[in-house]
Scaffold this motif. Structure first.
Motif, PDB file in Angstrom:
ATOM      1  N   THR A 118       0.833  -1.204   0.000  1.00  0.00           N
ATOM      2  CA  THR A 118       0.000   0.000   0.000  1.00  0.00           C
ATOM      3  C   THR A 118       0.869   1.255   0.000  1.00  0.00           C
ATOM      4  N   ALA A 119       1.946   1.236   0.787  1.00  0.00           N
ATOM      5  CA  ALA A 119       2.861   2.383   0.840  1.00  0.00           C
ATOM      6  C   ALA A 119       3.480   2.630  -0.529  1.00  0.00           C
ATOM      7  N   LEU A 120       3.863   1.561  -1.215  1.00  0.00           N
ATOM      8  CA  LEU A 120       4.459   1.701  -2.547  1.00  0.00           C
ATOM      9  C   LEU A 120       3.441   2.249  -3.540  1.00  0.00           C
ATOM     10  N   GLU A 121       2.243   1.697  -3.499  1.00  0.00           N
ATOM     11  CA  GLU A 121       1.210   2.132  -4.444  1.00  0.00           C
ATOM     12  C   GLU A 121       0.789   3.577  -4.220  1.00  0.00           C
ATOM     13  N   MET A 122       0.839   4.051  -2.982  1.00  0.00           N
ATOM     14  CA  MET A 122       0.443   5.430  -2.673  1.00  0.00           C
ATOM     15  C   MET A 122       1.591   6.419  -2.822  1.00  0.00           C
ATOM     16  N   GLY A 123       2.780   5.937  -3.208  1.00  0.00           N
ATOM     17  CA  GLY A 123       3.904   6.841  -3.426  1.00  0.00           C
ATOM     18  C   GLY A 123       4.646   7.250  -2.181  1.00  0.00           C
ATOM     19  N   THR A 158       2.582  10.855  -0.530  1.00  0.00           N
ATOM     20  CA  THR A 158       1.588  10.696   0.536  1.00  0.00           C
ATOM     21  C   THR A 158       2.297  10.770   1.878  1.00  0.00           C
ATOM     22  N   THR A 159       1.585  11.123   2.914  1.00  0.00           N
ATOM     23  CA  THR A 159       2.163  11.215   4.244  1.00  0.00           C
ATOM     24  C   THR A 159       1.928   9.928   5.029  1.00  0.00           C
ATOM     25  N   GLN A 160       2.627   9.791   6.134  1.00  0.00           N
ATOM     26  CA  GLN A 160       2.432   8.614   6.991  1.00  0.00           C
ATOM     27  C   GLN A 160       1.018   8.585   7.544  1.00  0.00           C
ATOM     28  N   GLN A 161       0.478   9.763   7.879  1.00  0.00           N
ATOM     29  CA  GLN A 161      -0.876   9.830   8.407  1.00  0.00           C
ATOM     30  C   GLN A 161      -1.899   9.398   7.354  1.00  0.00           C
ATOM     31  N   GLU A 162      -1.694   9.824   6.103  1.00  0.00           N
ATOM     32  CA  GLU A 162      -2.608   9.424   5.030  1.00  0.00           C
ATOM     33  C   GLU A 162      -2.516   7.920   4.779  1.00  0.00           C
ATOM     34  N   LEU A 163      -1.310   7.399   4.866  1.00  0.00           N
ATOM     35  CA  LEU A 163      -1.129   5.949   4.706  1.00  0.00           C
ATOM     36  C   LEU A 163      -1.845   5.202   5.816  1.00  0.00           C
ATOM     37  N   SER A 165       1.393   5.764  14.412  1.00  0.00           N
ATOM     38  CA  SER A 165       2.552   5.166  15.076  1.00  0.00           C
ATOM     39  C   SER A 165       2.670   3.686  14.738  1.00  0.00           C
ATOM     40  N   SER A 166       1.544   2.994  14.628  1.00  0.00           N
ATOM     41  CA  SER A 166       1.553   1.576  14.275  1.00  0.00           C
ATOM     42  C   SER A 166       2.032   1.385  12.836  1.00  0.00           C
ATOM     43  N   THR A 167       1.642   2.309  11.950  1.00  0.00           N
ATOM     44  CA  THR A 167       2.099   2.245  10.569  1.00  0.00           C
ATOM     45  C   THR A 167       3.605   2.370  10.487  1.00  0.00           C
ATOM     46  N   SER A 168       4.157   3.317  11.238  1.00  0.00           N
ATOM     47  CA  SER A 168       5.602   3.531  11.249  1.00  0.00           C
ATOM     48  C   SER A 168       6.340   2.285  11.724  1.00  0.00           C
ATOM     49  N   GLU A 169       5.862   1.664  12.802  1.00  0.00           N
ATOM     50  CA  GLU A 169       6.526   0.486  13.351  1.00  0.00           C
ATOM     51  C   GLU A 169       6.408  -0.702  12.392  1.00  0.00           C
ATOM     52  N   THR A 170       5.244  -0.858  11.745  1.00  0.00           N
ATOM     53  CA  THR A 170       5.056  -1.960  10.812  1.00  0.00           C
ATOM     54  C   THR A 170       5.973  -1.811   9.603  1.00  0.00           C
ATOM     55  N   LEU A 171       6.099  -0.586   9.095  1.00  0.00           N
ATOM     56  CA  LEU A 171       6.999  -0.340   7.969  1.00  0.00           C
ATOM     57  C   LEU A 171       8.442  -0.665   8.341  1.00  0.00           C
ATOM     58  N   ARG A 172       8.845  -0.262   9.540  1.00  0.00           N
ATOM     59  CA  ARG A 172      10.225  -0.514   9.964  1.00  0.00           C
ATOM     60  C   ARG A 172      10.482  -2.005  10.113  1.00  0.00           C
ATOM     61  N   ARG A 173       9.540  -2.715  10.754  1.00  0.00           N
ATOM     62  CA  ARG A 173       9.694  -4.160  10.936  1.00  0.00           C
ATOM     63  C   ARG A 173       9.721  -4.873   9.582  1.00  0.00           C
ATOM     64  N   ALA A 174       8.827  -4.478   8.682  1.00  0.00           N
ATOM     65  CA  ALA A 174       8.747  -5.114   7.372  1.00  0.00           C
ATOM     66  C   ALA A 174      10.028  -4.888   6.578  1.00  0.00           C
ATOM     67  N   THR A 175      10.547  -3.664   6.634  1.00  0.00           N
ATOM     68  CA  THR A 175      11.791  -3.353   5.934  1.00  0.00           C
ATOM     69  C   THR A 175      12.944  -4.172   6.494  1.00  0.00           C
ATOM     70  N   ALA A 176      12.996  -4.302   7.828  1.00  0.00           N
ATOM     71  CA  ALA A 176      14.057  -5.085   8.468  1.00  0.00           C
ATOM     72  C   ALA A 176      13.973  -6.552   8.055  1.00  0.00           C
ATOM     73  N   GLU A 177      12.739  -7.089   7.969  1.00  0.00           N
ATOM     74  CA  GLU A 177      12.571  -8.483   7.561  1.00  0.00           C
ATOM     75  C   GLU A 177      13.029  -8.687   6.117  1.00  0.00           C
ATOM     76  N   LEU A 178      12.679  -7.738   5.244  1.00  0.00           N
ATOM     77  CA  LEU A 178      13.090  -7.847   3.850  1.00  0.00           C
ATOM     78  C   LEU A 178      14.611  -7.842   3.720  1.00  0.00           C
ATOM     79  N   ILE A 179      15.260  -6.934   4.448  1.00  0.00           N
ATOM     80  CA  ILE A 179      16.724  -6.861   4.392  1.00  0.00           C
ATOM     81  C   ILE A 179      17.344  -8.148   4.924  1.00  0.00           C
TER      82      ILE A 179
END
Length: 217
Positions: free
Chosen positions: A166-171, A179-184, A193-207
């Motif tokens: 969703t973050a990728l599709e919304m730019g 788009t902003t974090q709040q809009e996402l 705040s949950s969006t921010s933590e999920t993005l960080r965790r997901a990015t860490a898992e991908l790496i």
């Protein structure tokens, strides 16, 4: 088939929650929990504007034997703590039942957890343990997930995968961002705040499951 438990817990109901129940402008997110004997050794991220004040507070806490900062970013840091008292509590109960913390975020005296257990029996045993320890669980949701609901190639949960897509599709990752974090967060129907933590965790898992897996020694 794994069982998922979404639950809210008062900070006063477990050792880590009491120790980290600070009034500073920070959000605390649990990572891996490792059982050692009758203790639980959690890794956790602290993010916000008061990291230095947080460190001063926890270093002076008599229940903390050691606190190690493993990584420091601009507005967040990764820690591991060792507690002076034995932890027959929430975290050790999770580890004993082979549970995994998918999300564990604490702020303003309350913790929100999403926990994954191998099966319904393990989840039930965990809830029984909490009852014996007088830990009150405000259960919000219990459901089962099959293996194909988790991206086994990259180690992502369905929530992490959906958030990244969703973050990728919304730019969100574009430069400049479209788009902003709040809009996402509003699009996903969760808190910013949950969006921010999920993005960080997901990015860490991908790496961890792509770049680090392919790195040669």
């Amino acid at each position: 088939m794994s069982s998922i438990l979404e639950v809210s817990i008062d900070s006063e109901d477990f050792v880590l929650g009491r120790t980290l129940n600070v009034d500073f402008d920070v959000t605390i997110t649990l990572e891996e929990v490792i059982p050692t004997g009758n203790r639980a050794m959690p890794y956790f991220w602290v993010s916000g504007k008061s990291l230095d004040e947080f460190e001063e507070s926890i270093e002076s806490d008599p229940t903390v034997e050691e606190i190690h900062q493993h990584l420091r970013l601009t507005d967040s840091a990764l820690y591991r703590a060792q507690w002076a008292e034995q932890v027959q509590s929430l975290l050790y109960s999770i580890a004993e039942e082979e549970g995994t913390i998918l999300d564990g975020v604490g702020s303003s005296g309350t913790w929100q957890f999403t926990l994954r257990f191998p099966d319904r029996e393990s989840l039930s045993n965990f809830r029984q343990r909490c009852g014996e320890l007088h830990i009150s669980l405000d259960v919000q949701r219990v459901y089962s997930v099959s293996a194909d609901q988790i991206d086994m190639e990259y180690g992502l949960t369905s929530k992490q995968r959906d958030t990244l897509i969703t973050a990728l599709e919304m730019g969100y990752f574009h430069v400049p961002r479209e788009t902003t974090q709040q809009e996402l967060a509003e699009e996903l129907g969760i808190q910013s705040s949950s969006t921010s933590e999920t993005l960080r965790r997901a990015t860490a898992e991908l790496i961890a499951n792509t770049l680090l897996e392919k790195r040669t020694v």
